[in-house]
Design a protein around this motif. Structure first.
Motif, PDB file in Angstrom:
ATOM      1  N   TYR A   6       0.821  -1.216   0.000  1.00 44.38           N
ATOM      2  CA  TYR A   6       0.000   0.000   0.000  1.00 44.38           C
ATOM      3  C   TYR A   6       0.853   1.264   0.000  1.00 44.38           C
ATOM      4  O   TYR A   6       1.965   1.289   0.532  1.00 44.38           O
ATOM      5  N   ASP A   7       0.288   2.332  -0.604  1.00 44.56           N
ATOM      6  CA  ASP A   7       0.891   3.656  -0.511  1.00 44.56           C
ATOM      7  C   ASP A   7       0.274   4.459   0.630  1.00 44.56           C
ATOM      8  O   ASP A   7       0.910   5.336   1.197  1.00 44.56           O
ATOM      9  N   TRP A   8      -1.005   4.144   0.929  1.00 45.60           N
ATOM     10  CA  TRP A   8      -1.731   4.853   1.988  1.00 45.60           C
ATOM     11  C   TRP A   8      -2.494   3.855   2.856  1.00 45.60           C
ATOM     12  O   TRP A   8      -3.177   2.985   2.326  1.00 45.60           O
ATOM     13  N   ILE A   9      -2.390   4.027   4.165  1.00 45.15           N
ATOM     14  CA  ILE A   9      -3.223   3.270   5.100  1.00 45.15           C
ATOM     15  C   ILE A   9      -3.952   4.271   5.978  1.00 45.15           C
ATOM     16  O   ILE A   9      -3.330   5.148   6.604  1.00 45.15           O
TER      17      ILE A   9
ATOM     18  N   LEU B 298      -2.096  -7.343  12.856  1.00 47.02           N
ATOM     19  CA  LEU B 298      -2.128  -6.431  11.707  1.00 47.02           C
ATOM     20  C   LEU B 298      -0.702  -6.060  11.297  1.00 47.02           C
ATOM     21  O   LEU B 298      -0.384  -6.024  10.091  1.00 47.02           O
ATOM     22  N   GLN B 299       0.137  -5.791  12.278  1.00 50.16           N
ATOM     23  CA  GLN B 299       1.534  -5.443  11.983  1.00 50.16           C
ATOM     24  C   GLN B 299       2.223  -6.580  11.214  1.00 50.16           C
ATOM     25  O   GLN B 299       2.902  -6.337  10.214  1.00 50.16           O
ATOM     26  N   GLN B 300       2.021  -7.804  11.673  1.00 53.45           N
ATOM     27  CA  GLN B 300       2.632  -8.962  11.009  1.00 53.45           C
ATOM     28  C   GLN B 300       2.121  -9.080   9.570  1.00 53.45           C
ATOM     29  O   GLN B 300       2.887  -9.364   8.647  1.00 53.45           O
ATOM     30  N   LEU B 301       0.828  -8.836   9.381  1.00 53.69           N
ATOM     31  CA  LEU B 301       0.218  -8.916   8.059  1.00 53.69           C
ATOM     32  C   LEU B 301       0.793  -7.859   7.113  1.00 53.69           C
ATOM     33  O   LEU B 301       1.140  -8.157   5.959  1.00 53.69           O
ATOM     34  N   LEU B 302       0.908  -6.619   7.605  1.00 51.98           N
ATOM     35  CA  LEU B 302       1.343  -5.529   6.754  1.00 51.98           C
ATOM     36  C   LEU B 302       2.834  -5.578   6.435  1.00 51.98           C
ATOM     37  O   LEU B 302       3.244  -5.225   5.326  1.00 51.98           O
ATOM     38  N   VAL B 303       3.623  -5.977   7.388  1.00 52.13           N
ATOM     39  CA  VAL B 303       5.075  -6.055   7.159  1.00 52.13           C
ATOM     40  C   VAL B 303       5.395  -7.081   6.076  1.00 52.13           C
ATOM     41  O   VAL B 303       6.335  -6.916   5.311  1.00 52.13           O
ATOM     42  N   LYS B 304       4.564  -8.123   5.995  1.00 54.91           N
ATOM     43  CA  LYS B 304       4.758  -9.148   4.971  1.00 54.91           C
ATOM     44  C   LYS B 304       4.314  -8.692   3.593  1.00 54.91           C
ATOM     45  O   LYS B 304       4.768  -9.217   2.589  1.00 54.91           O
ATOM     46  N   SER B 305       3.367  -7.743   3.554  1.00 52.87           N
ATOM     47  CA  SER B 305       2.738  -7.394   2.269  1.00 52.87           C
ATOM     48  C   SER B 305       3.658  -6.602   1.366  1.00 52.87           C
ATOM     49  O   SER B 305       4.618  -5.993   1.804  1.00 52.87           O
TER      50      SER B 305
END
Length: 225
Positions: A3-6, A218-225
């Motif tokens: 993502y560019d924006w969250i 959520l942190q684990q999910l986003l760091v992987k993405s």
């Protein structure tokens, strides 16, 4: 990073919002003992007003006034005085959800972040400042200022234009409310993540792109993405 924006909701997504505790503190400052029965009576008025506000039937000003009418009469004061006192008490008791600061630190510098909230202007800046969260967010979009509340398409459209109309596929909305946050984001055409701390059943017609039970997850999910 995908993502560019969250964008994050505020209450019960980043910040605890214990309205009973806030009201009890506020009324104690007026010399009134405010217990569970008084809170139940308050919620009979307050909760339907929030539904009306999110559905666009009343304004923020009407909500703030109507919820305190009976108490203003009892205390011989104004609804505006009580509303400000309540928001001040909520700022005084404000705490972050577990993992909120760690999540911000993990994402800072890797993605643009903002807040879209139906909460009131008077509370937002002071709460961000007191919790050390101000510098993480490029924009704080407040329904009271925009004149449109989530889940209305308009507040998401306003936010999208404000940040330069980036590719919607590169945007994510994170929130605890499956109606205002998740359905609102889905209807606007961006990806969504439901923070479902209490493991509630997914409401019919709502299909978040992701579902997590904590900000750590959520942190684990986003760091992987």
């Amino acid at each position: 990073m995908k993502y560019d924006w969250i964008f994050f909701d505020a209450d019960e997504t980043l910040f605890h919002f214990d309205s009973f505790k806030g009201l009890a503190l506020m009324f104690s400052r007026f010399g009134i003992e405010f217990g569970k029965s008084e809170f139940a009576e308050y919620q009979k008025v307050n909760l339907p007003l929030w539904v009306d506000y999110q559905d666009g039937r009343i304004t923020a000003e009407e909500l703030k006034h109507t919820r305190f009418v009976s108490w203003a009469e009892k205390l011989e004061t104004t609804t505006a005085t009580l509303n400000s006192a309540f928001l001040e008490a909520m700022a005084d008791i404000c705490t972050l959800l577990p993992g909120a600061k760690e999540l911000m630190n993990a994402l800072h510098g890797k993605v643009n972040m903002g807040i879209i909230t139906n909460g009131f202007t008077e509370l937002q800046a002071i709460r961000l400042e007191r919790t050390g969260m101000t510098d993480y967010f490029k924009h704080v979009v407040i329904s009271e200022e925009v004149g449109i509340a989530k889940p209305d398409f308009g507040i998401f459209d306003h936010t999208h234009k404000m940040i330069g109309s980036p590719d919607k596929a590169k945007m994510l909305m994170v929130g605890d409310n499956p109606h205002s946050d998740i359905l609102g984001g889905i209807d606007f055409g961006i990806e969504t993540c439901w923070l479902n701390v209490n493991q509630k059943e997914t409401p019919e017609g709502v299909t978040p792109h992701y579902q997590v039970s904590s900000l750590k997850e959520l942190q684990q999910l986003l760091v992987k993405s």
